[in-house]
Write a protein that holds these residues in place. Structure first.
Motif, PDB file in Angstrom:
ATOM      1  N   GLY A 195       0.821  -1.204   0.000  1.00 35.84           N
ATOM      2  CA  GLY A 195       0.000   0.000   0.000  1.00 35.84           C
ATOM      3  C   GLY A 195       0.856   1.255   0.000  1.00 35.84           C
ATOM      4  N   HIS A 196       1.953   1.202   0.732  1.00 31.94           N
ATOM      5  CA  HIS A 196       2.912   2.306   0.770  1.00 31.94           C
ATOM      6  C   HIS A 196       3.489   2.558  -0.621  1.00 31.94           C
ATOM      7  CE1 HIS A 196       6.718   4.379   1.838  1.00 31.94           C
ATOM      8  NE2 HIS A 196       6.095   4.751   2.938  1.00 31.94           N
ATOM      9  N   TRP A 245      -9.140  12.139  -9.799  1.00 29.31           N
ATOM     10  CA  TRP A 245      -8.224  12.453  -8.706  1.00 29.31           C
ATOM     11  C   TRP A 245      -7.567  11.170  -8.218  1.00 29.31           C
ATOM     12  CZ3 TRP A 245      -6.838  17.121  -6.472  1.00 29.31           C
ATOM     13  CH2 TRP A 245      -7.572  18.240  -6.859  1.00 29.31           C
ATOM     14  N   PHE A 246      -6.313  11.285  -7.814  1.00 29.18           N
ATOM     15  CA  PHE A 246      -5.581  10.175  -7.219  1.00 29.18           C
ATOM     16  C   PHE A 246      -5.025  10.654  -5.881  1.00 29.18           C
ATOM     17  CE2 PHE A 246      -5.772   9.451 -11.690  1.00 29.18           C
ATOM     18  CZ  PHE A 246      -5.862   8.080 -11.849  1.00 29.18           C
ATOM     19  N   VAL A 247      -5.237   9.852  -4.846  1.00 26.60           N
ATOM     20  CA  VAL A 247      -4.833  10.231  -3.493  1.00 26.60           C
ATOM     21  C   VAL A 247      -3.865   9.177  -2.960  1.00 26.60           C
ATOM     22  CG1 VAL A 247      -5.598  10.799  -1.162  1.00 26.60           C
ATOM     23  CG2 VAL A 247      -7.079  11.317  -3.119  1.00 26.60           C
ATOM     24  N   GLY A 248      -2.723   9.644  -2.477  1.00 25.19           N
ATOM     25  CA  GLY A 248      -1.745   8.748  -1.870  1.00 25.19           C
ATOM     26  C   GLY A 248      -1.527   9.094  -0.418  1.00 25.19           C
ATOM     27  N   SER A 249      -1.527   8.082   0.449  1.00 25.71           N
ATOM     28  CA  SER A 249      -1.265   8.269   1.885  1.00 25.71           C
ATOM     29  C   SER A 249      -0.103   7.368   2.276  1.00 25.71           C
ATOM     30  CB  SER A 249      -2.500   7.914   2.717  1.00 25.71           C
ATOM     31  OG  SER A 249      -3.624   8.668   2.313  1.00 25.71           O
ATOM     32  N   MET A 250       0.929   7.952   2.889  1.00 26.15           N
ATOM     33  CA  MET A 250       2.111   7.207   3.317  1.00 26.15           C
ATOM     34  C   MET A 250       2.349   7.448   4.800  1.00 26.15           C
ATOM     35  SD  MET A 250       4.469   8.195  -0.006  1.00 26.15           S
ATOM     36  CE  MET A 250       5.991   7.626   0.742  1.00 26.15           C
ATOM     37  N   GLY A 293       2.891   1.633   6.483  1.00 23.00           N
ATOM     38  CA  GLY A 293       1.931   1.319   5.431  1.00 23.00           C
ATOM     39  C   GLY A 293       1.511   2.519   4.611  1.00 23.00           C
ATOM     40  N   GLY A 294       0.520   2.264   3.776  1.00 24.30           N
ATOM     41  CA  GLY A 294       0.010   3.320   2.921  1.00 24.30           C
ATOM     42  C   GLY A 294      -1.286   2.919   2.262  1.00 24.30           C
ATOM     43  N   GLN A 295      -1.819   3.835   1.492  1.00 27.27           N
ATOM     44  CA  GLN A 295      -3.092   3.600   0.819  1.00 27.27           C
ATOM     45  C   GLN A 295      -3.171   4.492  -0.411  1.00 27.27           C
ATOM     46  OE1 GLN A 295      -7.078   3.246   2.920  1.00 27.27           O
ATOM     47  NE2 GLN A 295      -7.297   5.266   1.997  1.00 27.27           N
ATOM     48  N   ALA A 296      -3.788   3.979  -1.454  1.00 22.44           N
ATOM     49  CA  ALA A 296      -4.019   4.755  -2.667  1.00 22.44           C
ATOM     50  C   ALA A 296      -5.501   4.749  -2.988  1.00 22.44           C
ATOM     51  CB  ALA A 296      -3.220   4.173  -3.836  1.00 22.44           C
TER      52      ALA A 296
END
Length: 675
Positions: A504-505, A579-584, A643-646
């Motif tokens: 996810g990251h 739109w694209f959203v990334g969370s790290m 972790g992360g999420q897209a």
């Protein structure tokens, strides 16, 4: 596709006469606002940013027997820089800038224009600043020196132009001493090498020289960064602590600098903002301080996703081309070894001669180029500096004839005036042959991609090859990435992903880390079974690979939703209506409430969420979920350690006009989606 600029707003012919009068009135008021600060002492001047939050004071002051230029900066009324000086030491040991006399009143101006980059993190860039130009004579050296200061909403910049006396045709500077004197012992994130790890320190703890950009936290609502821009034929800048001056940094050039006639420095830049996100959202400042696009026809310059071909075989290359065509990649790159041992001076980059330590072959490169072209895929080749330095003028026209689309310059010499000039000249020469460039290893950007947008990206970053921690990846966004695109060489199926981060990251990194050429599978091959070799893994057909197929590499709009340097980041980027959203995240588990208020009101979006979930029965443990969302809703993002999420958001339908609630209604218009 063309690169152009237009003046805003006077050059827009459709404006009415009344609008023109209004604009000219506003401009006059802006000049009055600038000039209002020059009353009194003719040697003290002030500039304010267009929004009034940044103020730059410039003055000539007497210090014992010296007459020096000093500048200082405030942001929202808080002191950022105390009085700092700008001086130069010649090769003969004399100082330029300690005995200054002004020549006439300093010209003042305001500038407001917009321009459209060939590609970028946003599709339109505004260049809006107030400027002061101070013309001086240095009595001790008889040099003329012109100081240009600009004040933007995002910070300040300055540069100097030195003209030698009439009896001298050249100038030779041994060192530049531009100071940045901060008010306190602030927290900084610094590294000594372009590809080094960032450390959190105090200003007083800096030893030796550190790289730019240098980002620091002055308070909970003031962040700053020191950068340089517009460097073409000059030595690159590092920073060191100034002896005897508390909390003061000074420029440290990586070589001496020579010029025939006048010598112009690059822009020295101090960005300021109320948050780390302010710095990243305004990093177009580096581009604004660089020269406009010099390429008339840019239609051949195309960003895209890149798959590195790691087998150096015809079979592996064709498999990579097929994978690229199927998964919406645009390029396949052949790395070191295709023309021999890159570290041997005898290797010939005009031939396809495999390094036996890297591949037994066979590799029919002309056939692969033709095969790729038929499928709409471009070929990029790597060339080490040893071949570049001796064969550049030979290989560039040859590669254009072969049908190659781009070259990755590897292990280039950089830093000194000689090699910075050589490298930028090598980018210009590549443009003459319609070749795009990726500069690897030590080079850090200075805005040259605006002038020559065939310079697609560059390294100068501790990317995934070095397996940086999740914390480092987040720090990098608000330090190195302030200067421009970073080729982070994203890994996905390599074992280091599960050792250091999560998948996810890595998905989120494709959104958060900007690079017009984005490598997604650095150590991976679509061949099955995988060929032997270190770091070689097979690309597994996991469902979330659709995200890499969909995500662009360049953007129309960028928003930093939430961020803490080294802790976590949420970035949203728009391409068209999607739109694209990334969370790290770093090593601390956390929940973040992400508002969708950046979405267009009146539209319903399908939010396709890609998140870490250990219960999913795939090697990558990514769960995919769909939600319908609107601009007044939010997403509760739950991030694992490291972790992360897209999220991919695309319009689903246009909403009917909502019924207005009655005044006594207690209902909330905001709902929260959990994952």
């Amino acid at each position: 596709m063309r690169c152009f600029e237009h003046t805003h707003p006077a050059a827009v012919l459709r404006h009415t006469l009344g609008r023109l009068i209004q604009v000219e009135t506003l401009r006059l008021l802006a000049v009055v606002a600038i000039c209002a600060h020059f009353a009194g002492d003719s040697h003290a001047h002030s500039l304010r940013s267009p929004d009034g939050r940044v103020e730059l004071d410039v003055s000539l002051v007497d210090r014992n027997t010296d007459s020096l230029l000093e500048y200082s900066v405030t942001f929202n009324g808080h002191q950022v820089l105390d009085e700092s000086t700008i001086r130069f030491i010649t090769a003969e040991g004399s100082t330029i800038g300690e005995s200054l006399l002004t020549q006439g009143d300093p010209p003042l101006s305001s500038h407001d224009s917009t321009w459209q980059p060939v590609y970028g993190e946003q599709n339109t860039i505004r260049d809006h600043y107030n400027q002061l130009t101070l013309n001086c004579v240095d009595e001790s050296s008889d040099c003329e020196i012109q100081f240009e200061f600009r004040c933007y909403d995002a910070g300040i910049s300055f540069r100097a132009t030195i003209t030698p006396p009439e009896d001298s045709e050249s100038i030779h500077i041994a060192s530049e001493r531009s100071e940045f004197r901060f008010t306190k012992d602030h927290a900084v994130w610094c590294t000594q090498r372009p590809q080094g790890s960032f450390e959190a320190k105090k200003l007083s703890e800096i030893s030796g020289t550190v790289e730019r950009p240098l980002t620091m936290k002055l308070s909970d609502d003031i962040y700053a960064a020191i950068l340089e821009a517009g460097l073409v034929d000059y030595a690159a800048m590092k920073l060191r602590r100034q002896e005897g001056r508390d909390n003061c940094l000074v420029t440290s050039l990586l070589s001496d600098v020579k010029a025939k006639g006048e010598l112009r420095t690059p822009w020295r830049v101090v960005m300021v903002g109320a948050s780390p996100g302010d710095l990243l959202e305004n990093n177009e400042l580096v581009m604004n301080l660089s020269e406009p696009c010099a390429i008339a026809d840019t239609s051949w310059i195309k960003p895209g996703k890149v798959l590195r071909e790691i087998t150096l075989t015809t079979r592996g290359a064709k498999a990579s081309v097929d994978f690229a065509a199927k998964h919406n990649f645009q390029y396949v790159e052949f790395d070191a070894g295709w023309y021999g041992n890159e570290n041997h001076n005898a290797s010939d980059a005009t031939t396809v001669t495999l390094d036996p330590k890297r591949s037994a072959g066979p590799l029919d490169l002309p056939h692969v180029i033709e095969y790729a072209d038929e499928r709409g895929i471009g070929i990029i080749v790597y060339v080490n500096r040893r071949a570049l330095e001796k064969q550049l003028d030979e290989i560039l026209p040859l590669y254009e004839k072969w049908g190659i689309k781009g070259v990755k310059y590897g292990f280039v010499n950089t830093g000194s005036q000689e090699w910075m000039s050589w490298l930028h000249n090598a980018v210009r020469k590549a443009a003459d042959h319609h070749l795009m460039i990726d500069v690897h290893d030590e080079y850090r950007p200075v805005g040259y991609s605006r002038t020559y947008p065939n310079l697609m990206t560059q390294e100068g970053v501790r990317g995934d090859e070095a397996a940086p921690s999740s914390e480092q990846a987040i720090v990098t966004l608000f330090t190195r990435n302030l200067a421009g695109a970073a080729d982070h060489t994203i890994c996905y199926f390599d074992p280091r992903v599960t050792e250091k981060w999560t998948h996810g990251h890595q998905l989120a990194k494709a959104v958060c880390t900007y690079s017009p050429w984005q490598f997604m599978f650095w150590y991976d091959t679509p061949l099955s079974p995988k060929p032997p070799g270190r770091h070689r893994t097979s690309i597994i057909a996991t469902p979330e690979l659709e995200f890499f197929a969909k995500v662009p590499t360049v953007w129309d709009e960028t928003r930093v939703i939430k961020a803490e340097i080294g802790e976590f980041v949420v970035i949203a980027r728009r391409s068209g209506q999607d739109w694209f959203v990334g969370s790290m995240n770093n090593g601390t588990k956390r929940e973040i409430d992400v508002l969708f208020n950046f979405l267009e009101e009146g539209l319903q979006y399908r939010a396709r969420v890609y998140r870490d979930d250990p219960s999913v029965d795939t090697p990558t443990k990514i769960r995919i979920e769909d939600h319908l969302v609107e601009a007044d809703e939010s997403l509760d993002v739950r991030l694992k350690s490291h972790g992360g999420q897209a999220v991919w958001l695309t319009p689903s339908s246009r909403l009917a006009k909502a019924v207005q609630p009655q005044p006594d209604s207690q209902s909330s218009s905001t709902s929260k989606l959990q994952n």
